[in-house]
Write a protein that holds these residues in place. Structure first.
Motif, PDB file in Angstrom:
ATOM      1  N   TRP A 145      -4.090   6.041  -0.433  1.00 36.04           N
ATOM      2  CA  TRP A 145      -3.277   4.831  -0.246  1.00 36.04           C
ATOM      3  C   TRP A 145      -2.351   4.972   0.950  1.00 36.04           C
ATOM      4  O   TRP A 145      -2.075   3.985   1.649  1.00 36.04           O
ATOM      5  CB  TRP A 145      -2.519   4.493  -1.514  1.00 36.04           C
ATOM      6  N   ALA A 146      -1.873   6.177   1.208  1.00 40.36           N
ATOM      7  CA  ALA A 146      -1.063   6.385   2.409  1.00 40.36           C
ATOM      8  C   ALA A 146      -1.886   6.101   3.663  1.00 40.36           C
ATOM      9  O   ALA A 146      -1.395   5.484   4.620  1.00 40.36           O
ATOM     10  CB  ALA A 146      -0.517   7.816   2.440  1.00 40.36           C
ATOM     11  N   GLU A 147      -3.140   6.518   3.651  1.00 47.11           N
ATOM     12  CA  GLU A 147      -4.022   6.251   4.789  1.00 47.11           C
ATOM     13  C   GLU A 147      -4.284   4.758   4.946  1.00 47.11           C
ATOM     14  O   GLU A 147      -4.291   4.225   6.063  1.00 47.11           O
ATOM     15  CB  GLU A 147      -5.340   7.011   4.616  1.00 47.11           C
ATOM     16  N   ARG A 148      -4.485   4.068   3.823  1.00 47.34           N
ATOM     17  CA  ARG A 148      -4.708   2.619   3.885  1.00 47.34           C
ATOM     18  C   ARG A 148      -3.464   1.892   4.392  1.00 47.34           C
ATOM     19  O   ARG A 148      -3.554   0.939   5.166  1.00 47.34           O
ATOM     20  CB  ARG A 148      -5.104   2.090   2.505  1.00 47.34           C
ATOM     21  N   ALA A 149      -2.298   2.349   3.945  1.00 46.58           N
ATOM     22  CA  ALA A 149      -1.051   1.733   4.401  1.00 46.58           C
ATOM     23  C   ALA A 149      -0.885   1.916   5.903  1.00 46.58           C
ATOM     24  O   ALA A 149      -0.504   0.976   6.617  1.00 46.58           O
ATOM     25  CB  ALA A 149       0.133   2.346   3.656  1.00 46.58           C
ATOM     26  N   GLU A 150      -1.176   3.098   6.391  1.00 45.31           N
ATOM     27  CA  GLU A 150      -1.040   3.376   7.816  1.00 45.31           C
ATOM     28  C   GLU A 150      -2.013   2.529   8.632  1.00 45.31           C
ATOM     29  O   GLU A 150      -1.666   2.016   9.702  1.00 45.31           O
ATOM     30  CB  GLU A 150      -1.294   4.854   8.073  1.00 45.31           C
ATOM     31  N   ALA A 151      -3.221   2.359   8.116  1.00 49.71           N
ATOM     32  CA  ALA A 151      -4.220   1.548   8.826  1.00 49.71           C
ATOM     33  C   ALA A 151      -3.814   0.083   8.876  1.00 49.71           C
ATOM     34  O   ALA A 151      -4.099  -0.621   9.851  1.00 49.71           O
ATOM     35  CB  ALA A 151      -5.579   1.695   8.141  1.00 49.71           C
ATOM     36  N   ALA A 201       0.839  -1.209   0.000  1.00 49.19           N
ATOM     37  CA  ALA A 201       0.000   0.000   0.000  1.00 49.19           C
ATOM     38  C   ALA A 201       0.871   1.255   0.000  1.00 49.19           C
ATOM     39  O   ALA A 201       0.533   2.259  -0.642  1.00 49.19           O
ATOM     40  CB  ALA A 201      -0.923  -0.006   1.220  1.00 49.19           C
ATOM     41  N   THR A 202       2.021   1.198   0.692  1.00 51.43           N
ATOM     42  CA  THR A 202       2.956   2.320   0.670  1.00 51.43           C
ATOM     43  C   THR A 202       3.522   2.522  -0.728  1.00 51.43           C
ATOM     44  O   THR A 202       3.601   3.647  -1.232  1.00 51.43           O
ATOM     45  CB  THR A 202       4.100   2.078   1.668  1.00 51.43           C
ATOM     46  N   ARG A 203       3.924   1.434  -1.375  1.00 48.72           N
ATOM     47  CA  ARG A 203       4.445   1.531  -2.747  1.00 48.72           C
ATOM     48  C   ARG A 203       3.369   2.057  -3.687  1.00 48.72           C
ATOM     49  O   ARG A 203       3.651   2.840  -4.596  1.00 48.72           O
ATOM     50  CB  ARG A 203       4.949   0.156  -3.195  1.00 48.72           C
ATOM     51  N   LYS A 204       2.100   1.666  -3.468  1.00 51.53           N
ATOM     52  CA  LYS A 204       0.995   2.166  -4.284  1.00 51.53           C
ATOM     53  C   LYS A 204       0.866   3.675  -4.134  1.00 51.53           C
ATOM     54  O   LYS A 204       0.650   4.401  -5.122  1.00 51.53           O
ATOM     55  CB  LYS A 204      -0.306   1.486  -3.861  1.00 51.53           C
ATOM     56  N   ALA A 205       0.996   4.179  -2.906  1.00 56.26           N
ATOM     57  CA  ALA A 205       0.937   5.618  -2.682  1.00 56.26           C
ATOM     58  C   ALA A 205       2.050   6.326  -3.446  1.00 56.26           C
ATOM     59  O   ALA A 205       1.831   7.380  -4.060  1.00 56.26           O
ATOM     60  CB  ALA A 205       1.039   5.911  -1.184  1.00 56.26           C
ATOM     61  N   LEU A 206       3.254   5.747  -3.436  1.00 55.52           N
ATOM     62  CA  LEU A 206       4.376   6.342  -4.152  1.00 55.52           C
ATOM     63  C   LEU A 206       4.151   6.312  -5.662  1.00 55.52           C
ATOM     64  O   LEU A 206       4.506   7.252  -6.377  1.00 55.52           O
ATOM     65  CB  LEU A 206       5.665   5.603  -3.790  1.00 55.52           C
ATOM     66  N   LEU A 207       3.548   5.250  -6.152  1.00 55.36           N
ATOM     67  CA  LEU A 207       3.209   5.174  -7.574  1.00 55.36           C
ATOM     68  C   LEU A 207       2.193   6.244  -7.952  1.00 55.36           C
ATOM     69  O   LEU A 207       2.269   6.844  -9.022  1.00 55.36           O
ATOM     70  CB  LEU A 207       2.666   3.781  -7.912  1.00 55.36           C
TER      71      LEU A 207
END
Length: 295
Positions: free
Chosen positions: A140-146, A121-127
């Motif tokens: 996606w950053a929020e989803r990664a954090e969750a 999810a972090t890589r998705k945010a960066l993409l």
């Protein structure tokens, strides 16, 4: 009985890439079979190719590691290879291919586990930052954090994502705030594991502080980022540090110092075979020299 799991990680660029997951969590690490050993060894060779800037070789080796891991259903090793392939393809400009790798991980969280899901999810945010789709990057950053176990291994990378989103939206103060948060998280973590995220935070913090007129502190931030990136051997990041340092000097109306930083960055780009940014910087240098000659 103490539970543990062995993990090796590498952080590159603006985010995080898992090189290997050496064993599943349990009372003791399970010995690797021959296929798993081959996948792990191939991944290490791929990482070395990546460090040399040989993207095609790194991709081919990670593909081999992925095939080996999938042949014995080692989801930890396979997920690690998928994340690394996403990183390699993103750096090569193949955003659609990188998305496909990450989406495979995100589609099966029960298969790959929470740590890999949060990293994906972090890589998705960066993409999404590269697309760019700032709303999607934030989501996606929020989803990664969750999804991330606390303390969150991706915390610094996610704060850096938010710093870049704020910057691209013109929110200089917000960018500074998130970059400071990223730096604080990275500094509190194991230094060797978070060095690249420290540099990412310092680079963005320097850029934002320069825009806010805090040029002395901005120059210091960028000098720190440069020292870290030189130590890590990341040419593209070294060049960016130099370019942003040159922009600080331009803002201070120190054009000779700015030219020196830009010329150093151009040498780095050329030596690393990064033709496109080298051409853009060469044009910038010519404009700067032309402006000086016109006085």
């Amino acid at each position: 009985m103490r539970l543990h799991c062995a993990m090796a990680v590498e952080r590159v660029g603006a985010g995080l890439a898992l090189l290997l997951l050496l064993g599943a969590c349990g009372s003791a690490p399970a010995p690797l079979n021959a296929v798993q050993q081959s996948a792990a060894s191939t991944s290490q060779s791929a990482a070395r190719a990546w460090a040399r800037g040989e993207l095609a070789q790194a991709r081919a080796l990670y593909e081999r590691a992925l095939a080996a891991a999938e042949s014995v259903e080692d989801f930890a090793l396979a997920g690690s290879a998928l994340l690394n392939l996403a990183l390699v393809q993103q750096r090569a400009g193949d955003l659609a291919g990188a998305q496909g790798r990450v989406d495979r991980l995100l589609a099966a969280p029960q298969r790959y586990g929470s740590a890999l899901h949060a990293a994906a999810a972090t890589r998705k945010a960066l993409l999404m930052l590269d697309t760019p789709d700032l709303d999607a990057a934030t989501a996606w950053a929020e989803r990664a954090e969750a999804a991330c176990n606390k303390p969150c291994e991706q915390g610094a990378a996610l704060a850096n994502v938010r710093a870049h989103v704020a910057w691209q939206r013109g929110d200089v103060g917000g960018s500074m705030q998130h970059a400071e948060q990223a730096l604080a998280i990275a500094t509190l973590a194991t230094p060797s594991a978070q060095a690249a995220e420290q540099a990412n935070a310092l680079r963005q913090l320097g850029r934002a502080r320069s825009r806010a007129g805090q040029t002395t502190q901005a120059a210091a931030d960028l000098a720190q980022a440069l020292a870290i990136d030189q130590r890590l051997g990341l040419p593209e990041r070294v060049a960016l540090d130099l370019v942003y340092a040159g922009e600080v000097e331009q803002r201070r109306q120190q054009n000779a110092a700015a030219r020196e930083f830009f010329e150093r960055a151009l040498v780095v780009y050329q030596a690393a075979g990064l033709a496109k940014p080298a051409a853009a910087l060469r044009a910038r240098l010519e404009a700067l020299q032309g402006a000086a000659a016109g006085r």
